[in-house]
Design a protein around this motif. Structure first.
Motif, PDB file in Angstrom:
ATOM      1  N   PRO A   1      10.261   9.851  -4.837  1.00 55.85           N
ATOM      2  CA  PRO A   1      10.379   8.960  -6.016  1.00 55.85           C
ATOM      3  C   PRO A   1      12.003   8.652  -6.394  1.00 55.85           C
ATOM      4  O   PRO A   1      12.596   9.507  -5.710  1.00 55.85           O
ATOM      5  CB  PRO A   1       9.865   9.901  -7.091  1.00 55.85           C
ATOM      6  N   PRO A   2      12.337   7.946  -7.082  1.00 57.61           N
ATOM      7  CA  PRO A   2      11.274   7.036  -7.657  1.00 57.61           C
ATOM      8  C   PRO A   2      10.616   5.982  -6.918  1.00 57.61           C
ATOM      9  O   PRO A   2      11.269   5.506  -5.826  1.00 57.61           O
ATOM     10  CB  PRO A   2      11.990   6.345  -8.866  1.00 57.61           C
ATOM     11  N   ILE A   3       9.672   5.499  -7.190  1.00 59.51           N
ATOM     12  CA  ILE A   3       8.925   4.180  -6.327  1.00 59.51           C
ATOM     13  C   ILE A   3       9.054   2.969  -7.241  1.00 59.51           C
ATOM     14  O   ILE A   3       8.662   3.028  -8.473  1.00 59.51           O
ATOM     15  CB  ILE A   3       7.422   4.530  -6.042  1.00 59.51           C
ATOM     16  N   ASP A   4       9.605   2.009  -6.706  1.00 58.99           N
ATOM     17  CA  ASP A   4       9.922   0.710  -7.463  1.00 58.99           C
ATOM     18  C   ASP A   4       8.840  -0.566  -7.012  1.00 58.99           C
ATOM     19  O   ASP A   4       8.985  -0.611  -5.743  1.00 58.99           O
ATOM     20  CB  ASP A   4      11.245   0.344  -7.657  1.00 58.99           C
ATOM     21  N   VAL A   5       8.423  -1.422  -7.715  1.00 64.13           N
ATOM     22  CA  VAL A   5       7.732  -2.692  -7.436  1.00 64.13           C
ATOM     23  C   VAL A   5       8.631  -3.705  -8.049  1.00 64.13           C
ATOM     24  O   VAL A   5       8.704  -3.623  -9.277  1.00 64.13           O
ATOM     25  CB  VAL A   5       6.212  -2.580  -7.616  1.00 64.13           C
ATOM     26  N   MET A   6       8.988  -4.696  -7.233  1.00 66.73           N
ATOM     27  CA  MET A   6       9.506  -5.735  -7.829  1.00 66.73           C
ATOM     28  C   MET A   6       8.875  -7.213  -7.459  1.00 66.73           C
ATOM     29  O   MET A   6       8.672  -7.195  -6.416  1.00 66.73           O
ATOM     30  CB  MET A   6      10.895  -5.777  -7.400  1.00 66.73           C
ATOM     31  N   VAL A   7       8.743  -7.907  -8.340  1.00 67.67           N
ATOM     32  CA  VAL A   7       8.184  -9.299  -8.093  1.00 67.67           C
ATOM     33  C   VAL A   7       8.990 -10.189  -8.542  1.00 67.67           C
ATOM     34  O   VAL A   7       9.784 -10.225  -9.392  1.00 67.67           O
ATOM     35  CB  VAL A   7       6.756  -9.572  -9.318  1.00 67.67           C
ATOM     36  N   GLU A   8       9.364 -11.120  -7.574  1.00 69.13           N
ATOM     37  CA  GLU A   8      10.301 -12.208  -7.480  1.00 69.13           C
ATOM     38  C   GLU A   8       9.762 -13.416  -7.057  1.00 69.13           C
ATOM     39  O   GLU A   8       9.731 -13.665  -5.790  1.00 69.13           O
ATOM     40  CB  GLU A   8      11.646 -11.993  -6.699  1.00 69.13           C
ATOM     41  N   GLY A   9       9.019 -14.371  -7.707  1.00 74.04           N
ATOM     42  CA  GLY A   9       8.352 -15.258  -7.448  1.00 74.04           C
ATOM     43  C   GLY A   9       7.065 -15.036  -6.728  1.00 74.04           C
ATOM     44  O   GLY A   9       6.436 -14.325  -7.068  1.00 74.04           O
ATOM     45  N   ARG A  10       6.854 -15.527  -5.304  1.00 77.71           N
ATOM     46  CA  ARG A  10       5.882 -15.178  -4.549  1.00 77.71           C
ATOM     47  C   ARG A  10       5.972 -13.665  -3.633  1.00 77.71           C
ATOM     48  O   ARG A  10       5.332 -13.600  -2.609  1.00 77.71           O
ATOM     49  CB  ARG A  10       5.452 -16.364  -3.599  1.00 77.71           C
TER      50      ARG A  10
ATOM     51  N   LEU B   1       3.897 -13.879   0.027  1.00 78.92           N
ATOM     52  CA  LEU B   1       2.583 -14.803  -0.423  1.00 78.92           C
ATOM     53  C   LEU B   1       2.878 -16.199   0.188  1.00 78.92           C
ATOM     54  O   LEU B   1       3.928 -16.629  -0.311  1.00 78.92           O
ATOM     55  CB  LEU B   1       2.014 -14.439  -1.797  1.00 78.92           C
ATOM     56  N   PRO B   2       1.924 -16.728   0.459  1.00 82.97           N
ATOM     57  CA  PRO B   2       2.079 -18.175   0.888  1.00 82.97           C
ATOM     58  C   PRO B   2       2.158 -19.261  -0.376  1.00 82.97           C
ATOM     59  O   PRO B   2       1.662 -18.834  -1.305  1.00 82.97           O
ATOM     60  CB  PRO B   2       0.848 -18.461   1.878  1.00 82.97           C
ATOM     61  N   GLU B   3       2.802 -20.254  -0.036  1.00 80.35           N
ATOM     62  CA  GLU B   3       2.665 -21.323  -1.150  1.00 80.35           C
ATOM     63  C   GLU B   3       1.220 -21.948  -1.354  1.00 80.35           C
ATOM     64  O   GLU B   3       0.936 -22.404  -2.255  1.00 80.35           O
ATOM     65  CB  GLU B   3       3.877 -22.437  -0.619  1.00 80.35           C
ATOM     66  N   ASN B   4       0.724 -22.085  -0.318  1.00 81.55           N
ATOM     67  CA  ASN B   4      -0.631 -22.953  -0.298  1.00 81.55           C
ATOM     68  C   ASN B   4      -1.753 -21.860  -0.059  1.00 81.55           C
ATOM     69  O   ASN B   4      -1.425 -20.641   0.528  1.00 81.55           O
ATOM     70  CB  ASN B   4      -0.647 -23.802   0.648  1.00 81.55           C
ATOM     71  N   ALA B   5      -2.918 -21.933  -0.284  1.00 77.34           N
ATOM     72  CA  ALA B   5      -3.813 -21.141  -0.119  1.00 77.34           C
ATOM     73  C   ALA B   5      -4.177 -21.171   1.247  1.00 77.34           C
ATOM     74  O   ALA B   5      -4.163 -21.942   1.971  1.00 77.34           O
ATOM     75  CB  ALA B   5      -5.317 -21.634  -0.817  1.00 77.34           C
ATOM     76  N   PRO B   6      -4.568 -19.954   1.556  1.00 79.30           N
ATOM     77  CA  PRO B   6      -4.969 -19.719   3.203  1.00 79.30           C
ATOM     78  C   PRO B   6      -6.228 -20.446   3.473  1.00 79.30           C
ATOM     79  O   PRO B   6      -7.174 -20.611   3.010  1.00 79.30           O
ATOM     80  CB  PRO B   6      -5.003 -18.282   3.393  1.00 79.30           C
ATOM     81  N   THR B   7      -6.180 -21.222   4.737  1.00 80.18           N
ATOM     82  CA  THR B   7      -6.894 -22.075   5.392  1.00 80.18           C
ATOM     83  C   THR B   7      -7.671 -21.347   6.718  1.00 80.18           C
ATOM     84  O   THR B   7      -8.755 -21.717   7.065  1.00 80.18           O
ATOM     85  CB  THR B   7      -6.827 -23.516   5.599  1.00 80.18           C
ATOM     86  N   ALA B   8      -6.708 -20.633   7.196  1.00 78.28           N
ATOM     87  CA  ALA B   8      -7.216 -19.824   8.692  1.00 78.28           C
ATOM     88  C   ALA B   8      -6.874 -18.335   8.571  1.00 78.28           C
ATOM     89  O   ALA B   8      -5.725 -18.121   7.974  1.00 78.28           O
ATOM     90  CB  ALA B   8      -6.306 -20.666   9.817  1.00 78.28           C
ATOM     91  N   THR B   9      -7.672 -17.872   8.895  1.00 79.48           N
ATOM     92  CA  THR B   9      -7.777 -16.210   8.672  1.00 79.48           C
ATOM     93  C   THR B   9      -7.686 -15.623  10.191  1.00 79.48           C
ATOM     94  O   THR B   9      -7.677 -14.488  10.471  1.00 79.48           O
ATOM     95  CB  THR B   9      -8.611 -15.757   8.010  1.00 79.48           C
ATOM     96  N   GLY B  10      -7.355 -16.536  11.045  1.00 78.66           N
ATOM     97  CA  GLY B  10      -7.602 -15.794  12.530  1.00 78.66           C
ATOM     98  C   GLY B  10      -6.274 -15.470  13.375  1.00 78.66           C
ATOM     99  O   GLY B  10      -6.408 -15.358  14.532  1.00 78.66           O
ATOM    100  N   SER B  11      -5.365 -15.362  12.565  1.00 76.34           N
ATOM    101  CA  SER B  11      -3.948 -15.305  13.306  1.00 76.34           C
ATOM    102  C   SER B  11      -3.408 -13.861  12.785  1.00 76.34           C
ATOM    103  O   SER B  11      -3.702 -13.246  11.661  1.00 76.34           O
ATOM    104  CB  SER B  11      -2.738 -16.074  12.918  1.00 76.34           C
ATOM    105  N   PHE B  12      -2.613 -13.197  13.657  1.00 77.42           N
ATOM    106  CA  PHE B  12      -2.076 -11.740  13.470  1.00 77.42           C
ATOM    107  C   PHE B  12      -1.121 -12.135  12.551  1.00 77.42           C
ATOM    108  O   PHE B  12      -0.483 -13.035  12.166  1.00 77.42           O
ATOM    109  CB  PHE B  12      -1.348 -11.259  14.588  1.00 77.42           C
ATOM    110  N   PRO B  13      -0.825 -11.226  11.629  1.00 75.08           N
ATOM    111  CA  PRO B  13       0.238 -11.129  10.383  1.00 75.08           C
ATOM    112  C   PRO B  13       1.716 -11.162  11.344  1.00 75.08           C
ATOM    113  O   PRO B  13       1.840 -10.452  12.252  1.00 75.08           O
ATOM    114  CB  PRO B  13       0.164  -9.759   9.774  1.00 75.08           C
ATOM    115  N   VAL B  14       2.746 -11.862  10.687  1.00 78.67           N
ATOM    116  CA  VAL B  14       3.867 -12.225  11.264  1.00 78.67           C
ATOM    117  C   VAL B  14       4.690 -11.122  10.518  1.00 78.67           C
ATOM    118  O   VAL B  14       4.951 -11.053   9.429  1.00 78.67           O
ATOM    119  CB  VAL B  14       4.294 -13.391  11.126  1.00 78.67           C
ATOM    120  N   ILE B  15       5.015 -10.337  11.430  1.00 75.70           N
ATOM    121  CA  ILE B  15       5.893  -8.744  10.985  1.00 75.70           C
ATOM    122  C   ILE B  15       7.369  -8.991  11.496  1.00 75.70           C
ATOM    123  O   ILE B  15       7.790  -8.688  12.793  1.00 75.70           O
ATOM    124  CB  ILE B  15       5.354  -7.602  11.749  1.00 75.70           C
ATOM    125  N   HIS B  16       8.404  -9.251  10.471  1.00 70.32           N
ATOM    126  CA  HIS B  16       9.810  -9.607  10.771  1.00 70.32           C
ATOM    127  C   HIS B  16      10.365  -8.108  10.792  1.00 70.32           C
ATOM    128  O   HIS B  16      10.208  -7.431   9.519  1.00 70.32           O
ATOM    129  CB  HIS B  16      10.532 -10.500   9.676  1.00 70.32           C
TER     130      HIS B  16
END
Length: 433
Positions: free
Chosen positions: A331-340, A414-429
């Motif tokens: 601790p401490p654990i912090d959660v921050m929201v900045e736009g999306r 989070l994406p700007e547009n609603a997801p339309t395809a769910t068959g791809s792997f998550p992009v991990i930078h």
């Protein structure tokens, strides 16, 4: 010493190679033709000069007249030619002073130590050699230009097929298993590119079959364990109060949670999950869910945003990230929201190096102590749910941010547009090294 990478296209490499080979062949053939033509002209000039000398000698011996500018004991005659003629032998000599047409000498003995000689240049004959050189130069240039054009044409076609194969392989790596590299390459003529495409497609089919088999085995095992584990948990609730009963109930609950997590991972690996979308005020949603999950976690709303997402899956991601920070961080654990963007940060030692390089892996916790430290499925499930939402989940350590602090930072984009395809792997930078 820093070496800058030099990247060139296949078409230009092939074009340069063909042009270079064409230039070498053209130069070699031009030299051979030029030298052969010059040697033939020199031999012809010797023959013509010796015929003129014979005619002049016959006329001189019969009439005493010298024709064709012939001379007797010419002081300009080359010493080598004079020495050869004095042995009673007709001879010719080429006196090349660097000009296009060399001076051709012909001499014959007359008796009494006298030498009849004549010389001259055949400019008209050697002018043909200049025309031949120009024709060879034009031909060599045409060969080089044609080689370049052929290299660009052939190399461009091959490069285009390879680029299509690379693009299809990239889609395949992103999880689009419906892509067939052979269909993407196309073409009627089969070559090594098609062999490579067939091999990659076969490898992809084999891998998909193996992954599907492993997923089904995992799901079947977890599903079969679900009923007895539920029964075990129910039986544990009937035990009399006491420390042994508490331990049995605790381990039974852990086992039940593990079975549920394994089933969820199996569903996510099957790419059958679909998001149930709703419009959500992200800042208010995160603040409310975080307070319900852990009241000790701080929430900061830098900038609110309206997003279209699946609230249940988003809550699952937040819960797993916060639970991971509570288990493995400090601790401490912090959660921050900045736009999306949602950031979850603790102040512990940070993520393990293996996780930063390879991403989350199931049943790997980064700790040798497995008692009470989870099963390594939390971040795997979070990454899978992020893929269903069309979001990106990245991991880095706080000491890489340059502010002097430590800790692990998980960032959900989070994406700007609603997801339309769910068959791809998550992009991990991953952070740059």
């Amino acid at each position: 010493m820093l070496r800058l990478p030099l990247r060139t296209g296949l078409r230009w490499k092939l074009s340069a190679a063909i042009a270079l080979v064409g230039a070498l062949v053209a130069v070699a053939l031009s030299l051979v033709v030029h030298n052969a033509a010059r040697a033939s002209m020199l031999d012809n000039s010797r023959d013509v000069q010796i015929e003129r000398l014979n005619s002049t000698q016959r006329i001189y011996e019969s009439t005493g007249q010298l024709l064709f500018s012939a001379k007797i004991d010419d002081p300009a005659i080359p010493a080598e030619l004079r020495k050869e003629v004095l042995t009673n032998t007709r001879a010719t000599y080429l006196q090349d002073n660097g000009e296009a047409a060399p001076e051709v000498w012909a001499a014959s003995p007359l008796g009494g130590g006298r030498v009849l000689s004549m010389h001259g240049r055949y400019y008209d004959r050697f002018k043909v050699l200049d025309d031949l050189d120009q024709a060879l130069l034009v031909g060599s240039t045409a060969v080089v230009v044609g080689g370049c054009a052929l290299g660009v044409l052939v190399g461009g076609r091959l490069s285009q097929r390879l680029r299509k194969a690379a693009a299809a392989a990239g889609k395949l790596a992103d999880g689009d298993t419906s892509v067939r590299i052979r269909d993407a390459v196309g073409g009627r003529i089969r070559d090594e590119t098609d062999d490579l495409a067939w091999a990659v497609d076969a490898m992809n089919d084999a891998l998909q079959q193996r992954i599907e088999a492993e997923r089904r085995v995992t799901a079947d095992i977890a599903h079969e364990l679900r009923t007895p584990v539920t029964g075990l948990l129910t039986a544990a609730e009937l035990l009399p109060p006491g420390r042994p009963s508490e331990l049995v109930r605790d381990r039974a609950q852990v086992l039940r949670t593990l079975v549920e997590d394994v089933l969820e991972v199996a569903r996510l690996d099957g790419y059958a999950e679909r998001a149930e979308l709703q419009d959500v005020a992200l800042g208010e949603f995160v603040a409310r869910r975080v307070r319900a999950l852990n009241a000790d976690v701080g929430v900061e709303i830098v900038r609110d945003a309206e997003v279209t997402t699946d609230p249940r899956r988003l809550e699952r991601i937040l819960g797993n990230l916060i639970a991971n920070a509570a288990r493995h961080g400090k601790p401490p654990i912090d959660v921050m929201v900045e736009g999306r963007i949602i950031r979850v940060r603790d102040h512990g030692k940070g993520f393990p190096e293996a996780l930063l390089k390879e991403g989350p892996s199931r049943f790997r916790t980064g700790s040798s102590d497995r008692a009470g430290r989870g099963h390594g499925l939390g971040l795997t499930i979070a990454a899978g749910q992020a893929r269903v939402l069309g979001a990106r989940l990245t991991f880095r350590n706080a000491d890489e941010l340059g502010d002097g602090s430590t800790g692990a930072v998980a960032i959900l984009w989070l994406p700007e547009n609603a997801p339309t395809a769910t068959g791809s792997f998550p992009v991990i930078h991953l952070p740059e090294r």
